[in-house]
Structures are given as C-alpha cells and as structure tokens.
Design a protein around this motif. Structure first.
Motif, PDB file in Angstrom:
ATOM      1  N   ASN A 167      36.735  38.528  28.961  1.00 37.12           N
ATOM      2  CA  ASN A 167      38.015  39.043  29.433  1.00 37.12           C
ATOM      3  C   ASN A 167      37.801  39.790  30.748  1.00 37.12           C
ATOM      4  N   TYR A 168      38.901  40.163  31.390  1.00 40.59           N
ATOM      5  CA  TYR A 168      38.784  40.766  32.724  1.00 40.59           C
ATOM      6  C   TYR A 168      38.038  42.092  32.702  1.00 40.59           C
ATOM      7  N   GLU A 169      38.111  42.835  31.603  1.00 40.26           N
ATOM      8  CA  GLU A 169      37.347  44.090  31.526  1.00 40.26           C
ATOM      9  C   GLU A 169      35.855  43.790  31.487  1.00 40.26           C
ATOM     10  N   ASN A 170      35.440  42.781  30.712  1.00 40.39           N
ATOM     11  CA  ASN A 170      34.033  42.353  30.732  1.00 40.39           C
ATOM     12  C   ASN A 170      33.598  42.035  32.147  1.00 40.39           C
ATOM     13  N   LEU A 171      34.465  41.318  32.868  1.00 36.56           N
ATOM     14  CA  LEU A 171      34.106  40.836  34.200  1.00 36.56           C
ATOM     15  C   LEU A 171      33.973  41.975  35.206  1.00 36.56           C
ATOM     16  N   ILE A 172      34.738  43.053  35.032  1.00 34.05           N
ATOM     17  CA  ILE A 172      34.543  44.239  35.876  1.00 34.05           C
ATOM     18  C   ILE A 172      33.125  44.767  35.679  1.00 34.05           C
ATOM     19  N   ASN A 173      32.725  44.917  34.421  1.00 34.71           N
ATOM     20  CA  ASN A 173      31.392  45.442  34.119  1.00 34.71           C
ATOM     21  C   ASN A 173      30.299  44.540  34.679  1.00 34.71           C
ATOM     22  N   ILE A 174      30.445  43.229  34.474  1.00 31.21           N
ATOM     23  CA  ILE A 174      29.437  42.291  34.957  1.00 31.21           C
ATOM     24  C   ILE A 174      29.368  42.307  36.472  1.00 31.21           C
ATOM     25  N   SER A 195      36.711  34.226  42.399  1.00 31.50           N
ATOM     26  CA  SER A 195      37.630  33.097  42.554  1.00 31.50           C
ATOM     27  C   SER A 195      38.744  33.094  41.503  1.00 31.50           C
ATOM     28  N   LEU A 196      38.675  33.973  40.514  1.00 32.22           N
ATOM     29  CA  LEU A 196      39.657  33.986  39.438  1.00 32.22           C
ATOM     30  C   LEU A 196      40.977  34.580  39.916  1.00 32.22           C
ATOM     31  N   PRO A 197      42.076  34.236  39.261  1.00 37.81           N
ATOM     32  CA  PRO A 197      43.385  34.767  39.677  1.00 37.81           C
ATOM     33  C   PRO A 197      43.410  36.295  39.691  1.00 37.81           C
ATOM     34  N   TYR A 198      43.832  36.851  40.822  1.00 37.23           N
ATOM     35  CA  TYR A 198      44.000  38.288  41.010  1.00 37.23           C
ATOM     36  C   TYR A 198      42.700  39.070  40.830  1.00 37.23           C
ATOM     37  N   ALA A 199      41.576  38.404  41.053  1.00 35.16           N
ATOM     38  CA  ALA A 199      40.291  39.089  40.920  1.00 35.16           C
ATOM     39  C   ALA A 199      40.162  40.233  41.917  1.00 35.16           C
ATOM     40  N   ARG A 200      40.593  40.006  43.148  1.00 37.56           N
ATOM     41  CA  ARG A 200      40.458  41.050  44.175  1.00 37.56           C
ATOM     42  C   ARG A 200      41.252  42.297  43.793  1.00 37.56           C
ATOM     43  N   GLU A 201      42.390  42.094  43.117  1.00 41.67           N
ATOM     44  CA  GLU A 201      43.239  43.225  42.769  1.00 41.67           C
ATOM     45  C   GLU A 201      42.855  43.874  41.454  1.00 41.67           C
ATOM     46  N   LEU A 202      42.436  43.062  40.461  1.00 41.10           N
ATOM     47  CA  LEU A 202      42.271  43.580  39.103  1.00 41.10           C
ATOM     48  C   LEU A 202      40.825  43.729  38.652  1.00 41.10           C
ATOM     49  N   CYS A 204      37.995  43.849  41.203  1.00 43.62           N
ATOM     50  CA  CYS A 204      37.279  44.627  42.231  1.00 43.62           C
ATOM     51  C   CYS A 204      37.875  46.018  42.347  1.00 43.62           C
ATOM     52  N   VAL A 205      37.903  46.748  41.244  1.00 49.61           N
ATOM     53  CA  VAL A 205      38.606  48.027  41.195  1.00 49.61           C
ATOM     54  C   VAL A 205      37.831  49.164  41.822  1.00 49.61           C
ATOM     55  N   LYS A 206      36.547  48.948  42.119  1.00 47.56           N
ATOM     56  CA  LYS A 206      35.739  50.020  42.700  1.00 47.56           C
ATOM     57  C   LYS A 206      35.536  49.827  44.195  1.00 47.56           C
ATOM     58  N   ASP A 207      36.050  48.736  44.749  1.00 51.03           N
ATOM     59  CA  ASP A 207      35.867  48.470  46.180  1.00 51.03           C
ATOM     60  C   ASP A 207      36.921  49.207  46.996  1.00 51.03           C
TER      61      ASP A 207
END
Length: 207
Positions: A167-174, A195-202, A204-207
């Motif tokens: 899930n997207y929370e896993n992907l933030i950690n990874i 490349s996933l939908p809305y990855a830059r917004e949801l 990449c929360v620490k960038d």
C-alpha cells in the motif's frame, strides 16, 4: 537486475472517501473516472489528500487503503532485503523447491549486469555445474542428491518472480529507506514507485 510488470493500483476512490469520513465532507468530493478507467482526483480531493499525507502517519491512514499489486523479478540477494518489509505486504513467489529442475539454467536466470569477466566466468562454471546436476536428477528422480546439490549451490543472484501486494504507506517507508541504497535494484524500484499515480504528491511526503 530488477523488473516490475503488471502493476495495478486499486481502491483509490474508497480511500479518498474514507479520508473525508472524519469531517463528513463527502459533498466536497470532486474526483471522477476518466474514459480510460483511471480514477482522477479533483482539486478538492487532491488538496485534502496532500495535506493529510504530509501531516504524518496518524493522519494519513487512507494511504494504507490504496493498494498496489505488482510482479517483481529480482535476485534472491535483493529479496532477502525486501523481506524486511513484512507489515502490510503480501508476496507469492515462484518456487525454487518445486520447479528448479523445470528448465535449463542459463545466464539470464541470474542477475549478472554488474559482473566483470572473472565474475561471468565463475557464473558460467556454476551454471554448467547446476545444469549437469539437473540432468542427473531428470534421469533418475528417485536420487535426491542432484536436487540437493542444485538447491544448496544455487547462487543468490538467481532471479525469482513474486507477485507482491503493498500500500502507499508501505511505499513511503520503502522509498525513503532505500532511495540512496548502494544496490542498483533499489533505485529501479524507487523509480517505479515514482511512476505510480500521485506518487509525487502522496508518497514523496518528505521532499
């Protein structure tokens, strides 16, 4: 070597609706489905999603409801590191135990893109040995010794495919734990995450 195939992102609509539950603000939802079937976040929903995503893990619970399924082919040495991520992830793998003898061994069964000539020569010698043992096992499957030889001599560069659900929370950690890792496979996976939908917004929360 790492390859991603057959990516599916699911449940975005339900996750966004759930994100509006605490404030009963469903009437402000403005997302729609595009003609190609993609769920497209409207300005209101995207603004809410971004604010929650950046507010910390306690506030972005909806990201755990955005599911991603993908087939990943990668070497065993990489899967050993990926197995760190147990919470919220599921993976079904191809079986070396049951199918290791099913096809001839060849170079492309192994990650060898960063080997020098000496390394390639060692890999080729290992492949020749594995192929010899495979032949012995196919000739007499009652003799398990060649099978044990294949299993215990199989290099960690052997590529395995797994169907993975995250899930997207896993992907933030990874993403933040591995984006600067020295293994090139992690960089390929992080590029896929972006490349996933809305990855830059949801994500990449620490960038």
């Amino acid at each position: 070597m790492l390859k991603t195939e057959r990516t599916s992102v699911m449940n975005l609509e339900n996750a966004i609706r759930g994100a509006r539950n605490p404030m009963n603000s469903w009437d402000r939802s403005d997302s729609t489905y595009a003609e190609d079937g993609r769920y497209v976040l409207g300005p209101n929903d995207l603004d809410l999603a971004v604010r929650l995503a950046h507010a910390g893990s306690d506030h972005r619970k909806f990201l755990r409801q955005i599911f991603v399924s993908v087939d990943i082919t990668a070497p065993l040495y990489w899967w050993k590191e990926f197995d760190t991520y147990k919470v919220g992830t599921v993976a079904n793998s191809t079986s070396t135990m049951h199918k290791i003898h099913a096809k001839a061994f060849e170079r492309d069964d192994f990650s060898h893109d960063r080997l020098d000539e000496d390394g390639l020569a060692m890999l080729d010698a290992t492949i020749a040995y594995l192929e010899s043992e495979r032949g012995k096992f196919l000739a007499d499957k009652t003799d398990r010794q060649p099978w044990h030889n294949m299993i215990q001599m199989l290099p960690s560069s052997y590529n395995q495919m797994r169907t993975v659900t995250l899930n997207y929370e896993n992907l933030i950690n990874i993403y933040y734990a591995r984006k600067s890792h020295k293994l090139a496979e992690w960089h390929v996976l992080c590029d896929w995450i972006l490349s996933l939908p809305y990855a830059r917004e949801l994500i990449c929360v620490k960038d």
